[in-house]
Each structure stands twice: as structure tokens, then as C-alpha cells.
Design an enzyme around this catalytic site. Sequence first.
Site, mmCIF file in Angstrom:
data_model
loop_
_atom_site.group_PDB
_atom_site.id
_atom_site.type_symbol
_atom_site.label_atom_id
_atom_site.label_comp_id
_atom_site.label_asym_id
_atom_site.label_seq_id
_atom_site.Cartn_x
_atom_site.Cartn_y
_atom_site.Cartn_z
ATOM 1 N N TRP A 142 0.809 -1.216 0.000
ATOM 2 C CA TRP A 142 0.000 0.000 0.000
ATOM 3 C C TRP A 142 0.840 1.264 0.000
ATOM 4 O O TRP A 142 0.534 2.223 -0.716
ATOM 5 C CB TRP A 142 -1.014 -0.024 1.151
ATOM 6 N N ASP A 156 -1.392 6.711 6.262
ATOM 7 C CA ASP A 156 -2.504 5.879 5.825
ATOM 8 C C ASP A 156 -2.823 4.921 6.974
ATOM 9 O O ASP A 156 -2.048 4.029 7.272
ATOM 10 C CB ASP A 156 -2.088 5.104 4.558
ATOM 11 N N LYS A 185 -12.747 -1.556 7.184
ATOM 12 C CA LYS A 185 -12.026 -2.547 8.003
ATOM 13 C C LYS A 185 -12.430 -2.424 9.468
ATOM 14 O O LYS A 185 -13.000 -3.343 10.037
ATOM 15 C CB LYS A 185 -10.529 -2.395 7.822
HETATM 16 N N1 PMP Z 1 -4.398 1.457 2.231
HETATM 17 C C1 PMP Z 1 -4.474 0.316 2.923
HETATM 18 C C2 PMP Z 1 -3.603 0.151 4.134
HETATM 19 C C3 PMP Z 1 -5.339 -0.713 2.514
HETATM 20 O O1 PMP Z 1 -5.403 -1.851 3.211
HETATM 21 C C4 PMP Z 1 -6.142 -0.513 1.371
HETATM 22 C C5 PMP Z 1 -7.124 -1.545 0.884
HETATM 23 N N2 PMP Z 1 -7.109 -2.758 1.393
HETATM 24 C C6 PMP Z 1 -6.010 0.685 0.672
HETATM 25 C C7 PMP Z 1 -5.150 1.651 1.138
HETATM 26 C C8 PMP Z 1 -6.810 0.930 -0.578
HETATM 27 O O2 PMP Z 1 -8.125 1.126 -0.247
HETATM 28 P P1 PMP Z 1 -9.292 1.113 -1.345
HETATM 29 O O3 PMP Z 1 -9.371 -0.269 -1.899
HETATM 30 O O4 PMP Z 1 -10.501 1.481 -0.531
HETATM 31 O O5 PMP Z 1 -8.951 2.118 -2.371
#
Ligand code: PMP
Length: 368
Positions: free
Chosen positions: A106, A175, A199
Site C-alpha cells: 500500500w 494511511d 475494516k
Molecule cells: N491502504 C491500505 C492500508 C489498505 O489496506 C487498502 C485496501 N485494502 C487501501 C489503502 C486501498 O483502499 P481502497 O481499496 O478502498 O482504495
Amino acid sequence: MEQKQTINFGAGPAKLPQSVLLQAQKELINYSGIGISVLEMSHRSSDFNKILNTTENLLRELLNIPANYKVLFLQGGGSAQFSAVPFNLIGLKEDKCADYIVTGIWSSKAAKEAEKYGKINIVHPKQDSYTKIPDPSSWTLNPTASYVYYCCNETVHGVEYNFVPDTKGVVLVSDMSSNFLSRPVDVSKYGLIFAGAQKNVGCAGVTVVIVREDLLGHSLKECPIVLDYKVQAETNSLYNTPPCFSIYIMGLVLEWIKNNGATAAMEALNKQKSSLIYDIINASNGFYVCPVDMACQSRMNVPFRVGKKDGDEALEKKFLDGASKRGMISLKGHRSCGGIRASLYNAVTVDDARALAIYMKEFLKEHQ
Ligand code: PMP
């Protein structure tokens, strides 16, 4: 008392508290006696305004958010924030550069996206695998960077920070999508925090952004208007139609968190749940292997291999099949890592984690 037989260890969208689902069910057709559903309500109505304000106030209370921070409810998921962060913040300083700490998929995606908008410096030597946080003494931070970015919990790899990076005064961005409200956070240490709801705090569709006021108003001229924090702050997240129902669900989950002891209680429970699983892994003599450095093992996502270090795929399939027969679902590791991943977000109970721990013990006995 939980009515469901299925235990959802999914990484997100993930389990929601049963009481929240029941309340949403009860209110679905006729919200609060007004005769329509939240799904049908104008986002400019006073009823929705109440929902929006209640949700924001709960968030402010639970995280003790200082008054000089704005709270935004946006669409586009965490991924939209990978673009929104540089669009809004990379222009804070003339050099248009930013520092990124990359500890998994991520933060890597976020850094790659940011490269479109400025000069991105990965502050540490390249890592061979995402199993640890590079030692802060190896970081080369750029004092003229507009911000330093990190991902507080890497959902895929199970790497979680238990410290706040020291940026030597540079604006810190995090994030927190996968550990938001799983423990207390000192918001005042951050310029910006963002988190998708699906989550720990609700369902997919809404992403929370908490941003310090003085950082608003520096967006690049190319910034899409819906991603412009200043515009969204000035319109109370109502520049365009917000994800109304997801905001409503988040409000219900925040109320549930508050009624269950707030972030301190969530932290204690999350410690307890993850320890149940890590203890089995650590006592398994290498039958279960978590590749992550002990110092940064996540309390939210526990990834592990079965049978040997790199995983015995046949045995892992057997493990997943056996789990599924016991009603435990979504334990398959991310496609990039394989193996198993147990996600233990706020709504997953100690009993849920214990059920998995018992199964792991039995499986070990049978197959070691
Ligand atoms: N950051 C983290 C830490 C994630 O776990 C995720 C998705 N699992 C995202 C960003 C991306 O999120 P989205 O799929 O809602 O765009």
C-alpha cells in the site's frame, strides 16, 4: 449474543458488529420515524445533516481531534487518497518533493502514484521483502520535503508501526486504513491521517480524512475538485453527493466503539486477540511461520505460512478447507503472498480469535 455461525476473518470489507447490522436493519425502511430510508434521503436534508454531524462529533470525541483539524468524508477509497495527498500537499514547499517510507504494497502504491506529481524520495535502502520497518537510523529524510508519508499498518504483509516516525518537523501523513480506531492515536503529531472505513469503522464507500487546517489551500492547479481538501472542508464534505449510507453506518460503528470502551478498550482487545494467534505460531516449532519481524507484527492482520517457511501449499489448502468447514472464512492470504492471513479488526471478538487458535492447535497436532 451473536446469532451468526460464520466467523469472517476478511481483510476488508470485513466483519461488522452484529448490533450495528441489526440496528441498520431495523432502521432501513423507516429511519427514525421520518418515513423514508437513509438510502433515499437528500444529502442536503436536515436529517442527513444530523447523521453527518453526529458521525463527525463521535470521531472527534473518540480520537480527541484538536479543533484546528478538519474531518472530511470522501469517496474513492484509500486509493483516491494516494493521489489526493500529493495533489494537496506536495506544493506546500517550493521543491515539490516528498519523503515516503515503503513497508508494503500500500505504501509502495502510494509512492508510485505520488511520482506523477512531484519528486519522491524513498527514505531507506531498498528492501528485499516487506517483513520489517527499516531502522529509522537508516532513513535519509529531506528537510525540504513537503511531507513524510507512511502506512501505519500494511494490510497485506501484516507490518504495523508501534511508534510515530520522527520527521524532524516535516508534516507527517499516515494511511491508517487498516488500523484506524484500533488503538489511541495522538492526532496532533500528524498533518494528515486518512482511512477507508471498510475494516475497522464501517463499510466500503467512505474514507475519512483528518487534516490540519493550515495545510489547506496549497493544492496543485490540476487537482480534481472532489479531491481538493479545502473545497471539501468549506462545504462540510458536501461539495457533491457524499456516500450517505456508508457515513450513517460509520456513525453506528463509532457509537458501538464508544459504548464498548473506546480506543483504549479496542487496543486491549486487539492485543489479546492477536496474541492468541501469535502465541500458537511461536509455539509451533516452525509448523506455522509468520515472516514478519517480531517488533512490527500487526495486531490487525496476521499472515502466516503452514507446514514450512515458504508454505506447503497442499497443507495450506487443507487448512483453509478445514477452517471453512468450521465456519471460518476469508482466511486465504493475499494473492501476492499466498499462505494464510487472519484479519482481527475491532468487530472480530476474542471468542472468534479463540476459535481460530483452537483450530490451529488441532491442525498442528494432526499434521506436524
Ligand atoms: N491502504 C491500505 C492500508 C489498505 O489496506 C487498502 C485496501 N485494502 C487501501 C489503502 C486501498 O483502499 P481502497 O481499496 O478502498 O482504495
